[in-house]
Design an enzyme around this catalytic site. Structure first.
Site, PDB file in Angstrom:
ATOM      1  N   SER A  68       0.808  -1.221   0.000  1.00 36.19           N
ATOM      2  CA  SER A  68       0.000   0.000   0.000  1.00 36.19           C
ATOM      3  C   SER A  68       0.847   1.279   0.000  1.00 36.19           C
ATOM      4  CB  SER A  68      -0.941  -0.052   1.200  1.00 36.19           C
ATOM      5  OG  SER A  68      -1.983   0.839   1.027  1.00 36.19           O
ATOM      6  N   ASP A 282      -1.720   1.401  -3.704  1.00 32.40           N
ATOM      7  CA  ASP A 282      -2.701   0.389  -4.109  1.00 32.40           C
ATOM      8  C   ASP A 282      -4.102   0.986  -4.231  1.00 32.40           C
ATOM      9  OD1 ASP A 282      -3.042   0.801  -1.391  1.00 32.40           O
ATOM     10  OD2 ASP A 282      -3.576  -1.267  -0.961  1.00 32.40           O
ATOM     11  N   GLU A 374     -10.364   7.871   7.743  1.00 34.77           N
ATOM     12  CA  GLU A 374      -9.191   8.264   8.505  1.00 34.77           C
ATOM     13  C   GLU A 374      -8.691   9.569   7.883  1.00 34.77           C
ATOM     14  OE1 GLU A 374      -7.036   4.474  10.138  1.00 34.77           O
ATOM     15  OE2 GLU A 374      -7.089   4.356   7.977  1.00 34.77           O
ATOM     16  N   ARG A 495       1.624   6.467  19.089  1.00 31.31           N
ATOM     17  CA  ARG A 495       1.206   5.058  18.962  1.00 31.31           C
ATOM     18  C   ARG A 495       2.195   4.319  18.056  1.00 31.31           C
ATOM     19  NH1 ARG A 495      -0.892   4.656  13.891  1.00 31.31           N
ATOM     20  NH2 ARG A 495      -1.617   2.538  14.227  1.00 31.31           N
TER      21      ARG A 495
HETATM   22  C1  G16 Z   1      -3.093   1.020   6.401  1.00 36.21           C
HETATM   23  C2  G16 Z   1      -4.445   0.859   7.052  1.00 36.21           C
HETATM   24  C3  G16 Z   1      -4.965   2.201   7.473  1.00 36.21           C
HETATM   25  C4  G16 Z   1      -3.956   2.888   8.386  1.00 36.21           C
HETATM   26  C5  G16 Z   1      -2.575   2.935   7.712  1.00 36.21           C
HETATM   27  C6  G16 Z   1      -1.490   3.430   8.641  1.00 36.21           C
HETATM   28  O1  G16 Z   1      -3.224   1.813   5.265  1.00 36.21           O
HETATM   29  O2  G16 Z   1      -5.320   0.226   6.151  1.00 36.21           O
HETATM   30  O3  G16 Z   1      -6.200   2.013   8.117  1.00 36.21           O
HETATM   31  O4  G16 Z   1      -4.354   4.177   8.669  1.00 36.21           O
HETATM   32  O5  G16 Z   1      -2.204   1.642   7.295  1.00 36.21           O
HETATM   33  O6  G16 Z   1      -1.403   2.550   9.728  1.00 36.21           O
HETATM   34  P1  G16 Z   1      -0.267   2.651  10.806  1.00 36.21           P
HETATM   35  O7  G16 Z   1      -0.292   4.056  11.322  1.00 36.21           O
HETATM   36  O8  G16 Z   1      -0.625   1.639  11.829  1.00 36.21           O
HETATM   37  O9  G16 Z   1       1.047   2.371  10.120  1.00 36.21           O
HETATM   38  P2  G16 Z   1      -2.562   1.401   3.883  1.00 36.21           P
HETATM   39  O10 G16 Z   1      -3.053   2.419   2.922  1.00 36.21           O
HETATM   40  O11 G16 Z   1      -1.071   1.426   4.090  1.00 36.21           O
HETATM   41  O12 G16 Z   1      -3.083   0.025   3.650  1.00 36.21           O
END
Ligand code: G16
Length: 547
Positions: A68, A282, A374, A495
């Site tokens: 992604s 993606d 988000e 986080r």
């Molecule tokens: C994924 C998740 C999203 C999330 C993002 C960042 O996005 O599907 O819901 O906001 O990762 O997550 P984190 O802050 O835990 O790294 P994507 O677009 O990378 O699939």
């Protein structure tokens, strides 16, 4: 059907041996990491998808190979449940266990899963697999397929697709095509037909000009947008850039634009106020932006998208005369000004859940119409079965309800879909006769900043209260509270990322300068208390908005 579990070990040992010595976790959106370690993970996810399908009486399970928004050399894998949702939490734990056992333990671990869950190994199993356009994806796709085949499951390959297309195919097949046809043409046809019906022949209205610039992040979204345009007969005037000539997500795409708060490179924008849209690698996230006549960059992110959509839908529902409740779901990253706007102006219920569309999606399903986004632009809208039925009935006599039915068909309800979201936003701006400035004028964002801090083990940070409060390490939340208290309208939280090996720091405050100072103070505290690696984060000497 005789399924020989011994074959699992032979396959694993000969073709997909586990090379990564470090444990890996099913994170925010599946497994992510350096592609060179992922062959064994993919093979085992093929095995798991096959088991999950058997567990669910042969329902189609999807597997999407993508990292992604992550840069190269990362790749990754997400599993898709039968209704197009992300894999259920209890199976995330099984997935994590399965990818971390040694090759020798694989057979016994799979036998244990079969026994614990009472899976009938003789049942049919159907798995759909797709991938993004990273160069290692084809090899990883083969590993997934071999995983399915090693348990004698059926596997169907979809080649290069966006993540939301995979979600669409899975739910289309599992609903006996009621959701659409589970093919690339079926996907385009459903969305384009609905979009063009609402848009009609008058392509410009008020301040709305039929012209957008599309940043494809050098990912799969660019290719698919070009396919959309081929089939659209000019209903959307869109120029596509970052089509794959550069590296995926590198200085372009939705994540770059949102985090860096500046335009993607590779977009030849000469006219001020040009409406630009960026998707990620993606194409499951989208943000809009423009640079005005004073050279000022303006971002229209997921919070803006959610408020625009909620406002439009509430108005439409009112015109339909239907008694349907609508709610918005956000995460801690939502700009405080957007939440104020939702509560005070839109007067809509708003909920806050942990990061990850899997959390937002489930919360949104509690409403008749649940709008979830988000701040990073990942989101969609879900309609309950009851809402759809009421709208369908009312559409027989009410024009607004007929429009709303088409609106539902523009939306890919299964998960965030950058192109579907963009078509909906264009529909709304067109209907309101708005351009980006009208949209921006709805409220004023609080200046904010996102930073990443490298630490030895990001899991030492644990949180509660939808990630707004830090539980461990000791003293971090207390220290953070003290810092925040010094800033007007200050808010900050930290986080561990579920997709990258970093801790994320978010900060917002009344002025840009304060937001930056606050973010760096908190980042330095994280570095100190959570085992920071390398230099302590410090505000760059000439700090400006492009950090
Ligand atoms: C994924 C998740 C999203 C999330 C993002 C960042 O996005 O599907 O819901 O906001 O990762 O997550 P984190 O802050 O835990 O790294 P994507 O677009 O990378 O699939």
């Amino acid at each position: 059907m005789a399924v020989n579990l011994r074959a699992l070990y032979a396959f694993a040992r000969e073709m997909y041996p586990k090379k990564n010595p470090n444990p890996i976790q099913y994170g925010t959106a599946g497994f992510r990491g350096d592609a060179k370690y992922l062959d064994s993970v993919m093979y085992r996810m093929g095995v798991l998808a096959c088991l999950r399908s058997r567990f669910l009486d042969g329902k189609v399970i999807g597997v999407m190979i993508t990292a992604s928004h992550n840069p190269e050399p990362d790749n990754g894998v997400k599993l898709i449940d039968p209704q197009g949702e992300m894999l259920v939490g209890s199976w995330e734990e099984i997935a994590t266990k399965l990818v971390n056992v040694s090759d020798k333990e694989l057979e016994a671990t799979v036998a244990g899963i079969i026994e614990d869950l009472g899976i009938d190994i003789g049942k049919k199993s159907n798995v759909y697999v797709g991938m993004d356009n990273r160069y290692h994806s084809p090899q990883l796709l083969k590993a997934v397929c071999d995983g399915v085949l090693s348990l004698k499951g059926n596997v169907k390959e979809f080649g290069i697709v966006t993540t939301p297309m995979m979600h669409f195919y899975v739910v289309a097949q599992n609903t006996s095509k009621a959701y659409g046809l589970p093919t690339e043409e079926g996907y385009y046809t459903k969305l384009i037909t609905a979009f063009e019906k609402i848009r009609g022949t008058k392509l410009e209205k008020g301040n709305y000009k039929n012209k957008i610039v599309f940043d494809g992040a050098n990912g799969v979204g660019a290719r698919k947008m070009l396919q959309f345009l081929k089939r659209m007969n000019g209903s959307l005037n869109c120029e596509v850039f970052n089509k794959g000539e550069g590296k995926i997500n590198h200085e372009c795409g939705a994540d770059f634009v949102k985090v860096q708060q500046k335009p993607s490179s590779g977009l030849p924008i000469t006219e001020p106020n040009t409406r630009c849209v960026s998707v990620d690698g993606d194409a499951d996230r989208v943000v809009y932006f423009f640079t005005d006549e004073n050279g000022q960059f303006n971002l229209l992110d997921g919070d803006r998208i959610a408020t625009l959509i909620a406002d439009y839908l509430m108005d439409l529902v009112r015109k339909c005369g239907l008694d349907l409740n609508l709610g918005i779901v956000q995460t801690a990253y939502a700009n405080g000004a957007s939440t104020d706007y939702i509560v005070q102006k839109l007067k809509v219920p708003v909920a806050c859940v942990p990061t990850g569309v899997k959390h937002l999606h489930h919360k949104a399903q509690e409403y008749d119409i649940g709008v979830y986004f988000e701040a990073n632009g990942h989101g969609t809208i879900v309609f309950s079965a009851k809402a759809k039925e009421m709208i369908r009935k009312s559409a027989e006599t009410n024009e607004s309800s007929a429009t709303l039915l088409n609106v539902i068909d523009v939306i890919n309800e299964t998960v965030g879909d950058a192109i579907s979201d963009m078509l909906l936003i264009e529909t709304i701006l067109h209907s309101k006769g708005w351009d980006v400035k009208d949209w921006l004028n709805t409220y004023v964002d609080l200046p904010n900043l996102l930073l990443k801090v490298k630490v030895q083990d990001r899991n030492c940070i644990t949180t509660t209260n939808a990630e707004r409060t830090c539980v461990t390490p000791n003293g971090l939340q207390e220290g953070l509270d003290k810092i925040v208290a010094n800033y007007q309208r200050g808010r900050s939280f930290v986080r561990p990322s579920g997709t990258e090996d970093v801790v994320r720091v978010y900060a917002e405050a009344a002025s840009r300068e304060d937001a930056e100072l606050l973010a760096y103070e908190v980042a330095a505290l994280v570095h100190k208390l959570a085992g920071g690696v390398g230099e302590v984060p410090t505000l760059p000497p000439k700090h400006n908005s492009h950090i």
